[in-house]
Each structure stands twice: as structure tokens, then as C-alpha cells.
Design a protein around this motif. Structure first.
Motif, PDB file in Angstrom:
ATOM      1  N   ALA A 245       0.721  -1.081   0.030  1.00 44.93           N
ATOM      2  CA  ALA A 245       0.127  -0.085   0.084  1.00 44.93           C
ATOM      3  C   ALA A 245       0.936   1.291   0.032  1.00 44.93           C
ATOM      4  O   ALA A 245       0.382   2.424  -0.430  1.00 44.93           O
ATOM      5  CB  ALA A 245      -0.909   0.013   0.992  1.00 44.93           C
ATOM      6  N   THR A 246       2.158   0.956   0.457  1.00 46.80           N
ATOM      7  CA  THR A 246       2.918   2.262   0.214  1.00 46.80           C
ATOM      8  C   THR A 246       4.153   2.320  -0.559  1.00 46.80           C
ATOM      9  O   THR A 246       4.751   3.416  -0.870  1.00 46.80           O
ATOM     10  CB  THR A 246       3.594   2.574   1.877  1.00 46.80           C
ATOM     11  OG1 THR A 246       4.196   1.298   2.179  1.00 46.80           O
ATOM     12  CG2 THR A 246       2.556   2.864   2.939  1.00 46.80           C
ATOM     13  N   HIS A 247       4.152   1.131  -1.313  1.00 44.39           N
ATOM     14  CA  HIS A 247       5.374   1.169  -2.300  1.00 44.39           C
ATOM     15  C   HIS A 247       5.018   0.781  -3.599  1.00 44.39           C
ATOM     16  O   HIS A 247       5.704   1.110  -4.643  1.00 44.39           O
ATOM     17  CB  HIS A 247       6.455   0.076  -1.892  1.00 44.39           C
ATOM     18  CG  HIS A 247       7.184   0.383  -0.806  1.00 44.39           C
ATOM     19  ND1 HIS A 247       6.682   0.448   0.661  1.00 44.39           N
ATOM     20  CD2 HIS A 247       8.625   0.762  -0.611  1.00 44.39           C
ATOM     21  CE1 HIS A 247       7.618   0.827   1.545  1.00 44.39           C
ATOM     22  NE2 HIS A 247       8.551   1.088   0.802  1.00 44.39           N
ATOM     23  N   SER A 248       3.637   0.218  -4.033  1.00 48.02           N
ATOM     24  CA  SER A 248       3.330  -0.327  -5.004  1.00 48.02           C
ATOM     25  C   SER A 248       3.053   0.928  -6.092  1.00 48.02           C
ATOM     26  O   SER A 248       2.476   1.980  -5.737  1.00 48.02           O
ATOM     27  CB  SER A 248       2.003  -0.980  -5.134  1.00 48.02           C
ATOM     28  OG  SER A 248       1.566  -1.264  -6.363  1.00 48.02           O
ATOM     29  N   ALA A 249       3.204   0.630  -7.534  1.00 45.88           N
ATOM     30  CA  ALA A 249       2.835   1.788  -8.527  1.00 45.88           C
ATOM     31  C   ALA A 249       1.628   2.090  -8.430  1.00 45.88           C
ATOM     32  O   ALA A 249       0.963   2.958  -9.022  1.00 45.88           O
ATOM     33  CB  ALA A 249       3.716   1.451  -9.821  1.00 45.88           C
ATOM     34  N   LEU A 250       0.692   0.931  -8.239  1.00 45.73           N
ATOM     35  CA  LEU A 250      -0.799   1.075  -7.876  1.00 45.73           C
ATOM     36  C   LEU A 250      -1.292   1.140  -6.725  1.00 45.73           C
ATOM     37  O   LEU A 250      -2.543   1.053  -6.554  1.00 45.73           O
ATOM     38  CB  LEU A 250      -1.473  -0.357  -8.608  1.00 45.73           C
ATOM     39  CG  LEU A 250      -0.936  -0.642 -10.179  1.00 45.73           C
ATOM     40  CD1 LEU A 250      -1.428  -2.036 -10.611  1.00 45.73           C
ATOM     41  CD2 LEU A 250      -1.506   0.429 -11.154  1.00 45.73           C
ATOM     42  N   ARG A 251      -0.497   1.927  -5.916  1.00 46.08           N
ATOM     43  CA  ARG A 251      -1.371   2.039  -4.483  1.00 46.08           C
ATOM     44  C   ARG A 251      -2.185   2.937  -4.468  1.00 46.08           C
ATOM     45  O   ARG A 251      -3.131   2.867  -3.568  1.00 46.08           O
ATOM     46  CB  ARG A 251      -0.124   2.792  -3.693  1.00 46.08           C
ATOM     47  CG  ARG A 251       0.689   4.304  -4.062  1.00 46.08           C
ATOM     48  CD  ARG A 251       1.809   4.242  -3.245  1.00 46.08           C
ATOM     49  NE  ARG A 251       2.557   5.650  -3.542  1.00 46.08           N
ATOM     50  CZ  ARG A 251       3.708   5.409  -4.479  1.00 46.08           C
ATOM     51  NH1 ARG A 251       4.089   4.455  -5.038  1.00 46.08           N
ATOM     52  NH2 ARG A 251       4.177   6.597  -4.726  1.00 46.08           N
ATOM     53  N   ASP A 252      -2.588   4.000  -5.477  1.00 48.79           N
ATOM     54  CA  ASP A 252      -3.811   4.635  -5.792  1.00 48.79           C
ATOM     55  C   ASP A 252      -5.063   3.890  -5.775  1.00 48.79           C
ATOM     56  O   ASP A 252      -6.091   4.414  -5.404  1.00 48.79           O
ATOM     57  CB  ASP A 252      -3.692   5.499  -6.725  1.00 48.79           C
ATOM     58  CG  ASP A 252      -2.740   6.805  -6.499  1.00 48.79           C
ATOM     59  OD1 ASP A 252      -2.322   7.121  -5.156  1.00 48.79           O
ATOM     60  OD2 ASP A 252      -2.232   7.280  -7.470  1.00 48.79           O
ATOM     61  N   ARG A 253      -4.609   2.571  -6.159  1.00 44.94           N
ATOM     62  CA  ARG A 253      -5.888   1.620  -6.307  1.00 44.94           C
ATOM     63  C   ARG A 253      -6.300   1.051  -4.939  1.00 44.94           C
ATOM     64  O   ARG A 253      -7.296   0.376  -4.950  1.00 44.94           O
ATOM     65  CB  ARG A 253      -5.673   0.480  -7.448  1.00 44.94           C
ATOM     66  CG  ARG A 253      -5.570   1.125  -8.836  1.00 44.94           C
ATOM     67  CD  ARG A 253      -6.764   1.732  -9.330  1.00 44.94           C
ATOM     68  NE  ARG A 253      -6.763   1.850 -10.795  1.00 44.94           N
ATOM     69  CZ  ARG A 253      -7.224   1.370 -11.771  1.00 44.94           C
ATOM     70  NH1 ARG A 253      -8.248   0.103 -11.466  1.00 44.94           N
ATOM     71  NH2 ARG A 253      -7.206   1.678 -12.896  1.00 44.94           N
ATOM     72  N   VAL A 254      -5.486   1.034  -4.023  1.00 47.62           N
ATOM     73  CA  VAL A 254      -5.738   0.355  -2.770  1.00 47.62           C
ATOM     74  C   VAL A 254      -6.500   1.283  -2.027  1.00 47.62           C
ATOM     75  O   VAL A 254      -6.328   2.492  -1.506  1.00 47.62           O
ATOM     76  CB  VAL A 254      -4.444   0.301  -1.814  1.00 47.62           C
ATOM     77  CG1 VAL A 254      -4.702  -0.402  -0.627  1.00 47.62           C
ATOM     78  CG2 VAL A 254      -3.733  -0.551  -2.691  1.00 47.62           C
ATOM     79  N   ALA A 255      -8.003   0.830  -1.814  1.00 48.23           N
ATOM     80  CA  ALA A 255      -8.928   1.761  -1.227  1.00 48.23           C
ATOM     81  C   ALA A 255      -8.999   1.391   0.395  1.00 48.23           C
ATOM     82  O   ALA A 255      -9.376   2.320   1.120  1.00 48.23           O
ATOM     83  CB  ALA A 255     -10.310   1.250  -1.763  1.00 48.23           C
ATOM     84  N   GLY A 256      -8.169   0.373   0.927  1.00 47.42           N
ATOM     85  CA  GLY A 256      -8.335   0.274   2.389  1.00 47.42           C
ATOM     86  C   GLY A 256      -7.445  -0.919   2.641  1.00 47.42           C
ATOM     87  O   GLY A 256      -6.925  -1.655   1.900  1.00 47.42           O
ATOM     88  N   LEU A 257      -7.029  -0.780   4.055  1.00 40.93           N
ATOM     89  CA  LEU A 257      -6.146  -2.038   4.482  1.00 40.93           C
ATOM     90  C   LEU A 257      -6.763  -2.376   5.751  1.00 40.93           C
ATOM     91  O   LEU A 257      -7.216  -1.662   6.555  1.00 40.93           O
ATOM     92  CB  LEU A 257      -4.728  -1.390   4.943  1.00 40.93           C
ATOM     93  CG  LEU A 257      -3.764  -1.025   3.918  1.00 40.93           C
ATOM     94  CD1 LEU A 257      -2.744  -0.462   4.571  1.00 40.93           C
ATOM     95  CD2 LEU A 257      -3.287  -2.379   3.165  1.00 40.93           C
TER      96      LEU A 257
END
Length: 375
Positions: A245-257
Motif C-alpha cells: 500500500a505504500t510502495h506499489s506503483a498502483l497504490r492509488d488503487r488500494v482503497a483500504g487496508l
């Protein structure tokens, strides 16, 4: 013996002692770096089955056997599910009687040695839960990663990631709940799991490198139609989810943890596991140094530098003070550092990776409230 020979002998003894210490530290570090998937962690005590009856099982009286909640019970060639302690049931002073929900594999006989585990289900979503699923392969940096995909109507997917000593079977604890609320679920087997590629060094890295397999799962989900993803991880799986969630290039797609018992200080976890294998206290620093030398892990809480500024997604954190594998303190600090993003749900009387088990109903209601705005 002359002075030169005495000096040589002393050096030889010192060298042998040093080599033995290094070897001992390496061996002690194996308990975390080579934790076999699907085997209970050594922090859980062995219990003896004293008797079974219709819907009841008597176990050795211990702190672990008196915990509230629902747990798996695993032995050599057997697996069962036990519920809460039956306080009114007659029993010997050295035993505890729990509700025996079902025997899922093998048989339980008096004298059998068993351990409580967080995972309740064996098999796959179809055989264990009656949920249709697809067996898929996710392209990862080390090769193809097996995964279960349970389809549903929403375009927010949940990617479920197990942790230390478990397999993706652990994720089935919450799979029925997620399916009932129409979330597609992708349950991942990552490097080192059965059927998945091994790390090049054959070691686990406590989430430090494995998070890239979660990143691969996020990429797969987005390519397959997910608009958003929620990452739900346990133990080192929670660490992997946090890093993705903090390193992925697609972290903007992570809506929640959703982080259950996250390993935020790998050195403390390694020490706890090594100590559970009765490693002498003097060797625990050597175990930490051996792990660093073998894996390149950074000292201190994993990812501490990146979390406060890099964490964007709303985060629900389940953890409690009875976790002896991953200390509760770092989770409390994370929640205090980022109150704008992190909600800590404190769960008492629950061992590592088993916050759901202590009270499934309360856990799922908290999870429902968290997920509702993310649907």
C-alpha cells in the motif's frame, strides 16, 4: 607447550567458539526464516486430548486452552474445530472442556497431542465452504503464484494474504463473510508456499521481499476489472499488505487496508519465535544478526520510515496485548502516528493471527462498518 603453540591453540579455541556461536545464531534464525507453511507456530503449546464426547472435548488445562473463541485444533493427521469453553461441563481439575464443533480430518483419541491454530478450514473454498471459485495463476517476479478467486458482484476486490505458519486456507475464516457482502476475493499463495516459487535464497523475509507478490496480485486484479482493492493481511501478510500500500506503483488503487496482528518489528518477532524454540537468551542477538546477514533485512520495525508519510489508505488494525509473536506496541504507535488513517481495534485474549477467532461476530461487524464506505 611453548608460547607460540599456546597462542595458536587459544586462537583455535576462540575461532571454534565463534564459529559455533555463528552456527547457533543461524540455527535460531531458521525458526522465523524457514517457518513451514501450515504448521502451528512454536509459541502455541502442545495440549493433550483427555477425552471426547458428543460435542465436547477435554484438553489439558493451560492458558491457551482457556481462551475464548473458535479455533482449529491440529494434531498428527487430524484437524478439528473447537468452540468456547463449556464452564458447566464436568471435568478433572487439570483439564478444560470445550465445545467440539466438528472433526474435519482424521480422528481425535485420548492421548493425542494437539495445538490450537487460527485456521478453521481445510481444502479450498468449494470443498470447505461450498463457494464456487477459480484456481488461477498470477504472474509474479519469481514465477506463477497460485491463487483462489471467488467471484462476486462488486468492483472492489479483497486481496487476502496469510502470514507466518499458515497457508491461504487461513483466509477462508473471513471468506464467507466477504462473499455474503458481495466482495470478490483473491486469496494468494506467495513465494515459499506450496505450489509457489521459492525465494532465491530459500528463506522467508518476513514481508520485506514478499510484498512484491501482493503487488503482483494488485496488478492482476486491476487488469481483471477491479476498480479498487482492499488488502486484508494477517501477521507477515499484514506487513506485506502495508508495504504494498505504500510502495506499489498502483497504490492509488488500494482503497483500504485490514491488518491483523501485523509484524511491524521483525526483530521482536524473530526473538519471540527463537525463544519459543528454547534458544538461550544470550544467542538471541546472534539470531537477529544472522537473519540480517542472510536476508538483508533492515534493523528496526519494518517500513517504519515509510509508513507515516506513505500511508494513504484508510486502515483497520486488529491487534491486542496477548500476541506474543508480534508485539502490540508498534501497532499502537502506528495508530497514534496516523490517527487520520488508522483505526485500532484492540482484541484481548487472542494469540498471534487469531483476532477473528477470539470473537468472530464482533470482528466481522467491525469489518462490515469499515468496508461499507469502500464498496
Amino acid at each position: 607447550m611453548g608460547p607460540v603453540k599456546a597462542a595458536v591453540a587459544a586462537v583455535g579455541v576462540a575461532f571454534a567458539a565463534g564459529a559455533a556461536s555463528v552456527a547457533a545464531g543461524r540455527l535460531a534464525s531458521d525458526v522465523a526464516l524457514k517457518a513451514p507453511p501450515g504448521e502451528p507456530l512454536p509459541t502455541e503449546p502442545r495440549l493433550t486430548v483427555h477425552s471426547t464426547a458428543a460435542g465436547r472435548i477435554a484438553l489439558t488445562r493451560a492458558f491457551a486452552s482457556q481462551r475464548p473463541g473458535t479455533y482449529g485444533l491440529t494434531g498428527t493427521g487430524s484437524h478439528a474445530v473447537v468452540g468456547n469453553v463449556l464452564d458447566g461441563a464436568p471435568h478433572a481439575p487439570d483439564t478444560v472442556v470445550r465445545r467440539l464443533e466438528r472433526v474435519t480430518h482424521g480422528t481425535l483419541e485420548p492421548g493425542d497431542k494437539v495445538r490450537l491454530t487460527p485456521w478453521l478450514h481445510l481444502g479450498d473454498p468449494r470443498t470447505a465452504l461450498g463457494l464456487d471459485h477459480d484456481d488461477i495463476g498470477i504472474p509474479g517476479e519469481l514465477g506463477t503464484l497460485p491463487a483462489w478467486f471467488v467471484p462476486a458482484a462488486r468492483d472492489t476486490w479483497v486481496i487476502a494474504v496469510h502470514g507466518l505458519g499458515a497457508t491461504r486456507e487461513h483466509t477462508m475464516n473471513v471468506m464467507e463473510f466477504l462473499h455474503r457482502h458481495h466482495f470478490p476475493v483473491l486469496a494468494l499463495a506467495y513465494r515459499g508456499d506450496p505450489g509457489a516459487p521459492r525465494s532465491p535464497d530459500g528463506l522467508g523475509h518476513l514481508g520485506e521481499t514478499e510484498w512484491r507478490d501482493v503487488d503482483a496480485a494488485v496488478r492482476y486484479a486491476v487488469r481483471s476489472g477491479a476498480e479498487r482493492v482492499v488488502l486484508h493481511g494477517w501477521s507477515t501478510g499484514a506487513t506485506m499488505a502495508l508495504r504494498a500500500a505504500t510502495h506499489s506503483a498502483l497504490r492509488d488503487r488500494v482503497a483500504g487496508l485490514v491488518l491483523d496482528s501485523p509484524v511491524l518489528d521483525w526483530t521482536a518477532t524473530l526473538r519471540a519465535l527463537a525463544a519459543a524454540r528454547r534458544t538461550p537468551g544470550a544467542l538471541l542477538p546472534l539470531a537477529v544478526r544472522a537473519a540480517q546477514g542472510r536476508t538483508g533485512l533492515r534493523a528496526g520495525p519494518a517500513g517504519q520510515e515509510a509508513v507515516p508519510s506513505g500511508l494513504r489508505a484508510p486502515t483497520l488494525l486488529f491487534h491486542g496485548p496477548d500476541d506474543t509473536v508480534a508485539p502490540w506496541g508498534p501497532s499502537r504507535r502506528l495508530a497514534a502516528l496516523r490517527p487520520d488513517r488508522v483505526t485500532l481495534r484492540t482484541v484481548r485474549h487472542a494469540p498471534h493471527g487469531a483476532m477473528w477467532n477470539a470473537d468472530p461476530t464482533a470482528y466481522e461487524e467491525t469489518l462490515r462498518r469499515f468496508l461499507t464506505p469502500l464498496m
